[in-house]
Design an enzyme around this catalytic site. Sequence first.
Site, PDB file in Angstrom:
ATOM      1  CB  SER A  66     -25.433  17.128  15.028  1.00 47.05           C
ATOM      2  OG  SER A  66     -26.230  16.478  16.221  1.00 47.05           O
TER       3      SER A  66
HETATM    4  N1  SAM Z   1     -24.886  17.040  20.887  1.00 45.73           N
HETATM    5  C1  SAM Z   1     -24.178  15.956  20.449  1.00 45.73           C
HETATM    6  C2  SAM Z   1     -22.874  16.329  19.824  1.00 45.73           C
HETATM    7  O1  SAM Z   1     -22.488  17.463  19.685  1.00 45.73           O
HETATM    8  O2  SAM Z   1     -21.961  15.238  19.442  1.00 45.73           O
HETATM    9  C3  SAM Z   1     -24.925  14.938  19.425  1.00 45.73           C
HETATM   10  C4  SAM Z   1     -25.917  14.204  20.108  1.00 45.73           C
HETATM   11  S1  SAM Z   1     -26.578  12.851  19.289  1.00 45.73           S
HETATM   12  C5  SAM Z   1     -27.309  13.211  17.733  1.00 45.73           C
HETATM   13  C6  SAM Z   1     -27.971  12.248  20.418  1.00 45.73           C
HETATM   14  C7  SAM Z   1     -27.485  11.987  21.829  1.00 45.73           C
HETATM   15  O3  SAM Z   1     -28.675  11.816  22.741  1.00 45.73           O
HETATM   16  C8  SAM Z   1     -26.764  10.567  21.795  1.00 45.73           C
HETATM   17  O4  SAM Z   1     -25.486  10.440  22.281  1.00 45.73           O
HETATM   18  C9  SAM Z   1     -27.797   9.576  22.652  1.00 45.73           C
HETATM   19  O5  SAM Z   1     -27.155   8.779  23.441  1.00 45.73           O
HETATM   20  C10 SAM Z   1     -28.402  11.017  23.707  1.00 45.73           C
HETATM   21  N2  SAM Z   1     -29.808  10.646  23.993  1.00 45.73           N
HETATM   22  C11 SAM Z   1     -30.697  10.008  23.633  1.00 45.73           C
HETATM   23  N3  SAM Z   1     -31.833  10.181  24.586  1.00 45.73           N
HETATM   24  C12 SAM Z   1     -31.456  10.659  25.868  1.00 45.73           C
HETATM   25  C13 SAM Z   1     -31.821  10.981  27.013  1.00 45.73           C
HETATM   26  N4  SAM Z   1     -33.077  10.442  27.333  1.00 45.73           N
HETATM   27  N5  SAM Z   1     -31.035  11.548  27.834  1.00 45.73           N
HETATM   28  C14 SAM Z   1     -29.797  11.972  27.445  1.00 45.73           C
HETATM   29  N6  SAM Z   1     -29.237  11.695  26.334  1.00 45.73           N
HETATM   30  C15 SAM Z   1     -30.037  10.953  25.464  1.00 45.73           C
END
Ligand code: SAM
Length: 221
Positions: A66
């Site tokens: 993000s």
């Molecule tokens: N917080 C992260 C960082 O600091 O880099 C950025 C997150 S990215 C915008 C969203 C993440 O959520 C992705 O890595 C994606 O694979 C994960 N994601 C999506 N659905 C999910 C779920 N049900 N459980 C766990 N992770 C999930």
Amino acid sequence: MGGGENSVEYEEERALLIESLKRHGISERVLSAMREVPRHLFVPENRRNQAYVDSPLPIGHSQTISAPHMVAIMCDLLDLKEGQKVLEIGAGSGYNAAVMSRLVGNTGMVYSIERIEALADFAQNNLMNAGYNNVKIILDDGSLGYPQEAPFDRICVTASAPDTPQPLVDQLRSGGLMVIPEGDSYQQLFAIKKKADGTVTKEEWGGVIFVPMIGKYGFDV
Ligand code: SAM
């Protein structure tokens, strides 16, 4: 603790980025946590020279780290305090978890769930290289929460859900706060507070853009 041997690299770029975040009205406490965390250690090596631009960056597997201002806004809405137990859904690069780990301090703990194995490994390695050890990465569907460690003082959701997953509400401590983006093509960020009687209030913060939450209480694959 934290920062590792590479923490002095990009120091000037990091200071300039943090200074620029002040126009979003971010608290000094969150800015100083972000000053500590070397974001270049949380992006792929070929993106390091872009690590201190206030923008999301690709981290592979169609996912992103993000933008720094979004991390700052979510951390401010969460009002994180020393010693708290935090759950994050969507570890991605591990950067947001690292910033939250500085805000809860060494007496606090961050549990961060990631559904993509390669990214769970990426986050784990990045956190290790940066020297943070009060973050645990879990490979699973985060829409189910993490009942093993519930209740949580704070929950930070970093992928957009169709609606607020009930397991996350159930696993939030009374008096606890959760931030969560919700929606599909049009998304909004919400701050949810669980009151002492177990009921919740839900306040809209504004429009955002996140990757979708995929899972039982998320969107379909
Ligand atoms: N917080 C992260 C960082 O600091 O880099 C950025 C997150 S990215 C915008 C969203 C993440 O959520 C992705 O890595 C994606 O694979 C994960 N994601 C999506 N659905 C999910 C779920 N049900 N459980 C766990 N992770 C999930």
